[in-house]
Write a protein that holds these residues in place. Sequence first.
Motif, PDB file in Angstrom:
ATOM      1  N   LEU A  97       0.977  -1.171   0.048  1.00 30.77           N
ATOM      2  CA  LEU A  97      -0.028   0.243  -0.030  1.00 30.77           C
ATOM      3  C   LEU A  97       0.875   1.225   0.123  1.00 30.77           C
ATOM      4  N   CYS A 118       1.389   4.880   0.882  1.00 29.41           N
ATOM      5  CA  CYS A 118       0.619   5.779   1.763  1.00 29.41           C
ATOM      6  C   CYS A 118       1.718   6.555   2.554  1.00 29.41           C
ATOM      7  N   GLY A 165       3.223   5.061   5.829  1.00 30.29           N
ATOM      8  CA  GLY A 165       3.955   3.617   5.597  1.00 30.29           C
ATOM      9  C   GLY A 165       5.467   3.763   6.011  1.00 30.29           C
ATOM     10  N   ARG A 200      -6.049  -1.401   5.058  1.00 26.56           N
ATOM     11  CA  ARG A 200      -4.788  -1.774   5.637  1.00 26.56           C
ATOM     12  C   ARG A 200      -4.766  -2.857   6.561  1.00 26.56           C
ATOM     13  N   ASP A 228       2.378  -4.853   3.276  1.00 23.76           N
ATOM     14  CA  ASP A 228       3.406  -3.883   3.390  1.00 23.76           C
ATOM     15  C   ASP A 228       2.596  -2.333   3.289  1.00 23.76           C
ATOM     16  N   GLU A 229       3.087  -1.431   3.986  1.00 20.12           N
ATOM     17  CA  GLU A 229       2.879  -0.073   3.734  1.00 20.12           C
ATOM     18  C   GLU A 229       4.199   0.828   3.487  1.00 20.12           C
ATOM     19  N   SER A 263       6.042   4.450   2.445  1.00 25.05           N
ATOM     20  CA  SER A 263       6.110   5.573   2.115  1.00 25.05           C
ATOM     21  C   SER A 263       7.456   6.110   1.351  1.00 25.05           C
TER      22      SER A 263
END
Length: 236
Positions: free
Chosen positions: A87, A89, A92, A124, A130-131, A133
């Motif tokens: 994801l 975001c 993350g 989420r 996984d998240e 950024s």
Amino acid sequence: MRIDFLTLFPEMFTGVLHSSMLKKAQEKNAVRYFLHNFREYTENKHNRVDDYPYGGGAGMVLSPQPVYDALEAVKAAAGDTKPRIILLCPQGERYTQEKARELAEAQHLILVCGHYEGYDERIREHMVTDEISIGDFVLTGGELGAMVIADSVTRLLPEVLGNEESAQKDSFEENRLEHPHYTRPAEFRGWKVPDVLLSGHHKNIEAWRENESLKRTRERRPDLLAVEAERKNNKK
């Protein structure tokens, strides 16, 4: 490797996936890319994929249903029940070269690109592994972040780069910045290439590059050296 992108704007990826190293990686059969517009999976009669947030507030939130159904369809098409589902975001884990190396070991990645105010929290909690950024700033959507991850992972795959040593010497490998580079001419407008690089003495050149790498890292990113020191201590 297989990389699937779930996005509302698949046209954003066309130039990136068909240019430069990503194009060559596909030609070498090192990776396959697939684009999916998850709007096509919505059960909403108006083809909406978002809705107002419970409790009020600004913006719209991505609904769980179209994302869930799109993920299930992609997993079924790939014959893979346990891909890495990422994801994109702001909340993350911050993306690093170490994370890129970890993801390069996977066989299948699915990158979920959001838009609007955010995701329904159930996406989420129940749909992703996984998240991530790519930095402490806000983008209009997750597409650019997904392209960054795809590029950084693809170049680490075997035989993608013309010279395997290139990736090993990149910045952030071993938590250091790369040493300076020079090319011809040996002097330009009075600015000279360091003598050691013209010496042909490979041992001295490697020592110079090592020292310059450490120097540059200390000056510009001392935090990387602290991370490397901690990593080595944890191995003891």
